[in-house]
Design a protein around this motif. Structure first.
Motif, mmCIF file in Angstrom:
data_model
loop_
_atom_site.group_PDB
_atom_site.id
_atom_site.type_symbol
_atom_site.label_atom_id
_atom_site.label_comp_id
_atom_site.label_asym_id
_atom_site.label_seq_id
_atom_site.Cartn_x
_atom_site.Cartn_y
_atom_site.Cartn_z
ATOM 1 N N SER A 160 0.824 -1.207 0.000
ATOM 2 C CA SER A 160 0.000 0.000 0.000
ATOM 3 C C SER A 160 0.858 1.256 0.000
ATOM 4 N N THR A 181 -7.789 2.222 0.049
ATOM 5 C CA THR A 181 -7.793 1.117 -0.918
ATOM 6 C C THR A 181 -7.897 1.593 -2.356
ATOM 7 N N VAL A 203 -5.075 -4.671 -1.789
ATOM 8 C CA VAL A 203 -6.470 -4.238 -1.847
ATOM 9 C C VAL A 203 -7.413 -5.427 -1.731
ATOM 10 N N CYS A 240 -8.397 -6.764 1.542
ATOM 11 C CA CYS A 240 -9.369 -5.957 2.295
ATOM 12 C C CYS A 240 -10.816 -6.268 1.919
#
Length: 321
Positions: free
Chosen positions: A63, A80, A117, A120
């Protein structure tokens, strides 16, 4: 186009980062939007420097922080949508330059970012915006769906297979289409057109959505209202709607919207963020690089630029390389 792109390059930091404006903060999503604007104007070296900044600043989990200033993290939270968007920018640069060395070098960055991502994703298929798992955004998730499409195209370009991204994209689309109550209700134009721009809705469904919201969000002569109930037309939203239309064949209305954006153009080629048409003044007092980037992308799409039309056009789940 060259003049607007030059205003972005003038703000770009020596390390390649592109803040909103000189001395301002930087977020990865708008940094990428500005970088794509550089590419459509032929400033490929400057755009590549922006992607190199992303490669250097990516965190171990794949990230980026949500906000930076002067090279330092000022908001460490993972966003995200910001993290996913690198796939869109990297594919756009690849198509604009045909530079295989670049895409092979940036592929690990894209690979890590999309995996971060997808980790998540929630049982519903939705993906939370930031730290709060209950905040799920239509525009953000639609943009992630777009990024997954582009990441899959990049995977094929480098001879890789990522079936988990196909599965994640399908689940995300199902949530957006069939579970609207999972997402936050917002009055923003982005929630109206982003499911189309992100290819969540395609064909007649996309056309119906655009037509259904047109009178609510488009102010004749001024462009797109950021939120439907405020007399504030913004360059970013107007350009993005133009980009959506142009890449789906409606270049006449796209060009008309771009005509509205001309009101925001400063003498130096930069663009004010928005215009408050009740008070007849530019607001806020800023000219942002991402607004210029969005205008450049929309202009390129109206002109039929191949890379821009391919990346932002209506795509199946697994687009061609």
């Amino acid at each position: 186009m060259k003049t607007a792109a030059a205003t972005i390059a003038a703000v770009q930091r020596p390390d390649g980062g592109i803040p909103w404006q000189a001395g301002g903060h930087l977020d990865p999503w708008n940094h990428i939007e500005a970088a794509m604007g550089l590419d459509v104007a032929g400033m490929h070296a400057e755009a590549e420097a922006a992607y190199d900044w992303l490669a250097r600043t990516q965190r171990a989990d794949g990230s980026w922080a949500a906000e930076y200033r002067d090279g330092e993290v000022i908001l460490s939270t993972m966003d995200t949508n910001f993290t996913a968007y690198v796939a869109v920018g990297v594919r756009h640069h690849f198509l604009a330059t045909a530079d295989r060395t670049f895409v092979e070098r940036l592929w690990p960055v894209v690979d890590r970012s999309l995996d971060a991502v997808v980790r998540c994703q929630q049982p519903s298929g939705a993906i939370a915006w930031r730290a709060d798992p209950l905040v799920r955004l239509v525009a953000g998730c639609s943009s992630i769906h777009h990024a997954l499409n582009q990441a899959l195209a990049l995977a094929r370009a480098v001879g890789q297979d990522r079936p988990q991204w196909v599965f994640a994209a399908r689940r995300l689309r199902t949530a957006l289409v069939e579970e609207p109550d999972v997402f936050a209700t917002k009055p923003h134009a982005m929630d109206w057109y982003y499911p189309v721009l992100g290819s969540v809705l395609t064909g007649s469904e996309a056309t119906e959505r655009i037509e259904a919201g047109w009178s609510r969000f488009v102010e004749p002569g001024f462009g797109v209202r950021c939120v439907h109930h405020e007399p504030w037309a913004t360059g970013g939203e107007t350009a993005e709607l133009a980009l959506t239309l142009a890449t789906r064949g409606d270049r006449a209305r796209a060009a008309e919207l771009l005509g509205c954006v001309a009101r925001l153009r400063h003498d130096d080629g930069s663009y004010w963020t928005g215009y408050q048409f009740a008070d007849k003044e530019f607001w806020p007092d800023e000219r942002t690089t991402w607004t210029a980037g969005a205008v450049l992308l929309a202009t390129a799409a109206v002109r039929g630029d191949a890379a821009t039309c391919e990346v932002f056009g209506e795509t199946p789940l697994e687009p061609r390389v």
